[in-house]
Design an enzyme around this catalytic site. Structure first.
Site, mmCIF file in Angstrom:
data_model
loop_
_atom_site.group_PDB
_atom_site.id
_atom_site.type_symbol
_atom_site.label_atom_id
_atom_site.label_comp_id
_atom_site.label_asym_id
_atom_site.label_seq_id
_atom_site.Cartn_x
_atom_site.Cartn_y
_atom_site.Cartn_z
ATOM 1 N N SER A 12 -1.232 5.677 0.894
ATOM 2 C CA SER A 12 -1.724 6.974 1.394
ATOM 3 C C SER A 12 -1.218 7.249 2.808
ATOM 4 O O SER A 12 -1.011 8.413 3.171
ATOM 5 C CB SER A 12 -3.255 7.048 1.335
ATOM 6 O OG SER A 12 -3.851 6.201 2.292
ATOM 7 N N ILE A 92 6.122 -10.724 7.928
ATOM 8 C CA ILE A 92 7.474 -10.210 8.169
ATOM 9 C C ILE A 92 8.378 -11.380 8.556
ATOM 10 O O ILE A 92 8.025 -12.210 9.387
ATOM 11 C CB ILE A 92 7.433 -9.162 9.304
ATOM 12 C CG1 ILE A 92 6.541 -7.977 8.915
ATOM 13 C CG2 ILE A 92 8.832 -8.670 9.656
ATOM 14 C CD1 ILE A 92 6.958 -7.266 7.658
ATOM 15 N N HIS A 108 -3.581 -0.911 11.579
ATOM 16 C CA HIS A 108 -4.674 -1.823 11.216
ATOM 17 C C HIS A 108 -5.989 -1.043 11.302
ATOM 18 O O HIS A 108 -6.213 -0.320 12.269
ATOM 19 C CB HIS A 108 -4.691 -3.023 12.177
ATOM 20 C CG HIS A 108 -5.731 -4.031 11.800
ATOM 21 N ND1 HIS A 108 -5.521 -4.973 10.817
ATOM 22 C CD2 HIS A 108 -6.996 -4.222 12.242
ATOM 23 C CE1 HIS A 108 -6.612 -5.706 10.686
ATOM 24 N NE2 HIS A 108 -7.525 -5.276 11.534
HETATM 25 C C1 GRF Z 1 -4.831 0.974 5.562
HETATM 26 O O1 GRF Z 1 -6.206 0.911 5.710
HETATM 27 C C2 GRF Z 1 -4.141 0.318 6.728
HETATM 28 O O2 GRF Z 1 -4.879 0.399 7.904
HETATM 29 C C3 GRF Z 1 -4.038 -1.115 6.292
HETATM 30 O O3 GRF Z 1 -3.822 -1.057 4.916
HETATM 31 C C4 GRF Z 1 -4.348 0.141 4.381
HETATM 32 C C5 GRF Z 1 -3.248 0.812 3.628
HETATM 33 O O4 GRF Z 1 -3.714 1.923 2.924
HETATM 34 N N1 GRF Z 1 -3.027 -1.816 7.029
HETATM 35 P P1 GRF Z 1 -2.696 2.892 2.204
HETATM 36 O O5 GRF Z 1 -1.894 2.062 1.217
HETATM 37 O O6 GRF Z 1 -1.825 3.502 3.259
HETATM 38 O O7 GRF Z 1 -3.532 3.913 1.501
#
Ligand code: GRF
Length: 196
Positions: A12, A92, A108
């Site tokens: 997302s 990574i 994060h």
């Molecule tokens: C998000 O909450 C981001 O902060 C974390 O992983 C999640 C990814 O969500 N690192 P999406 O796949 O972008 O919906």
């Protein structure tokens, strides 16, 4: 600026950034998505928006170093200028870190340095925030280095923790902030307002 995404899940955040580019709000070019899961939503999104989609994982490359090199090569061959991690659940590699020094950013879902590090991903983060009785939480964009969640903090967005919040309700509001924060941070990097 040419963007290369790495994502393990639904993507997302990848979509929020792509949409921001398409609307002209963000002057960047989303180029490719790499995922360690062949069936990740993020790869579907890449195809939907006509980006290159690569499944690169221990399945395609059993040797970790050759996987790291394959990921680095894909980024270099597509002239990626900024590597954007969005829910990428693998460490990574040294090749990518070396070739894209200070050019890899991550999001994060907490106010780092709080609630980062080992085991702090997904719903675990929000459960820990509620268990600790925090009044506020949020999301952090940071540079990526060899240690998890320890790179320089670039920008944070805050979210109030409400008395009746569950980890799920909190996760939802933090995610909404992420979708604004991530494109905005990239915009500021491009404008030179945030230095990498
Ligand atoms: C998000 O909450 C981001 O902060 C974390 O992983 C999640 C990814 O969500 N690192 P999406 O796949 O972008 O919906």
């Amino acid at each position: 600026m040419r963007l290369g995404f790495m994502a393990s899940g639904r993507g997302s955040n990848v979509e929020a950034i792509i949409k921001s580019c398409l609307s002209g709000e963000l002057n960047a070019q989303p180029v490719l998505v790499i995922s360690n899961h062949g069936d990740a939503g993020a790869l579907e999104l890449a195809k939907h928006y006509d980006l290159e989609a690569f499944h690169l994982s221990s399945k395609t490359h059993p040797d970790p170093e050759s996987l790291d090199i394959a990921i680095t090569d894909a980024m270099v061959e597509h002239q990626i200028e900024l590597v954007v991690l969005a829910g990428y659940m693998r460490k990574i590699g040294q090749h990518l870190l070396g070739r894209f020094e200070n050019r890899i950013i991550n999001i994060h879902p907490s106010l780092l340095p709080k609630f980062g590090g080992k085991g702090m991903y997904g719903i675990n983060v929000h459960q820990a925030v509620i268990a600790a009785g925090e009044q506020e939480t949020g999301a952090t964009i940071h540079l990526v280095n060899a240690e998890y969640d320890k790179g320089k903090i670039l920008q944070q967005g805050k979210v109030k923790v409400l008395p009746d919040d569950t980890a799920e309700s909190l996760a939802k509001r933090v995610l909404a902030v992420e979708h604004v924060l991530y494109p905005d941070t990239i915009k500021k990097i491009i404008a030179g307002e945030i230095k990498l």
